[in-house]
Design an enzyme around this catalytic site. Sequence first.
Site, mmCIF file in Angstrom:
data_model
loop_
_atom_site.group_PDB
_atom_site.id
_atom_site.type_symbol
_atom_site.label_atom_id
_atom_site.label_comp_id
_atom_site.label_asym_id
_atom_site.label_seq_id
_atom_site.Cartn_x
_atom_site.Cartn_y
_atom_site.Cartn_z
ATOM 1 N N HIS A 1 0.822 -1.203 0.000
ATOM 2 C CA HIS A 1 0.000 0.000 0.000
ATOM 3 C C HIS A 1 0.864 1.266 0.000
ATOM 4 O O HIS A 1 0.366 2.364 0.211
ATOM 5 C CB HIS A 1 -0.935 0.002 1.194
ATOM 6 C CG HIS A 1 -2.001 -1.043 1.101
ATOM 7 N ND1 HIS A 1 -1.709 -2.385 1.168
ATOM 8 C CD2 HIS A 1 -3.337 -0.946 0.920
ATOM 9 C CE1 HIS A 1 -2.835 -3.070 1.038
ATOM 10 N NE2 HIS A 1 -3.839 -2.223 0.888
ATOM 11 N N ASP B 1 -4.910 -2.223 11.874
ATOM 12 C CA ASP B 1 -5.210 -1.884 10.480
ATOM 13 C C ASP B 1 -5.419 -3.187 9.742
ATOM 14 O O ASP B 1 -4.464 -3.921 9.493
ATOM 15 C CB ASP B 1 -4.047 -1.081 9.882
ATOM 16 C CG ASP B 1 -4.272 -0.733 8.410
ATOM 17 O OD1 ASP B 1 -5.353 -1.044 7.879
ATOM 18 O OD2 ASP B 1 -3.358 -0.157 7.801
ATOM 19 N N MET B 2 -6.668 -3.497 9.438
ATOM 20 C CA MET B 2 -6.917 -4.805 8.819
ATOM 21 C C MET B 2 -8.007 -4.720 7.763
ATOM 22 O O MET B 2 -8.970 -3.959 7.894
ATOM 23 C CB MET B 2 -7.313 -5.831 9.877
ATOM 24 C CG MET B 2 -8.618 -5.542 10.591
ATOM 25 S SD MET B 2 -8.993 -6.795 11.821
ATOM 26 C CE MET B 2 -10.771 -6.880 11.665
#
Length: 327
Positions: free
Chosen positions: A37, A166-167
Amino acid sequence: MQDTLCKLLLKYGFTEENARLIAETHTESTLIGVNSHGINRVPLFIEYIEKGIINVNAQAKKAEAFGSIERWDGNFGSGVVNAITCTNRATELAKKYGIGLVALRNTNHWMRGGSYGNQAADAGCISILFTNTQPNMPPWGGKDSRIGNNPFIVSIPHKNGNIVLDMAISQFSFGKINDYKLKGEKLPFYGGWDENDTLSKDPEKISKKERGLPIGFWKGSALSIVLDMLATLLSAGNSTYRISLNEIETGISQVYLCIYPEVFNDTTLQEKLINEIIDYTHNVEPIHPDDKTYYPGERSLLRKSENLKNGIPVNQNIWDKITMLLQ
């Protein structure tokens, strides 16, 4: 890396301020080891600019407001810039009212959602953030993708390093699946279905039809649906269904909820309670002798320290694409 990306973004028409914000965000994500990302997304990001999906001149604007709740319109601008703007606004509202919520519509991919969880925590706020996406998972029991992997973030300020969950609601985000594909590696666990409707660890086979595996099977499927509903209703924006009508993912809906814990005037107690939970989590015998347990975001902090010391591992093909775009 940051300087190179900033030059590239200036070339494609971003203002100096926005080019710096986007370059910093991609670089920071890569620095903590989330290349999927960070740096790996840059060529696709530029492609979306060239196709007119991302408007480099657009700015998010407030559309409606009632007390500590606001709706904003991203006007199809950079997902990163819009996310930074809305996180800042949610923290401002939280510091004024104790809690602040900004719902955003018509935006683009925010890259690593944890960036904004960390941003909120650095501002002294707890945050709960989530976004819907294009359909890339089947609802449980279904054959075709109808729900998104809808990333979900929770962050908590902490003196020794913010807690940042953060998933994706899929077992692996598709950025992460692509990361394994670039490295020529299989996934460590099943990540989705192949063309024969069989669960697979092969990133190539999963990517062909984008049918990711929900976390917790039917529970993850239900959570994805509910997050899509919340993001759509609160922002008055597009649902995963409406996003699916576009050839390329755009016009997504997001929620930024921030809480200012200092309203309780007991920050020393709060830090003590957090450390108590962390210590209890750490103090467990690992299954594998060389392993240990971590709180959410802890490994990212360790990886950042290692990469600042030793340099950031980057896929050579990705870096070559970026340098070619600069020419």
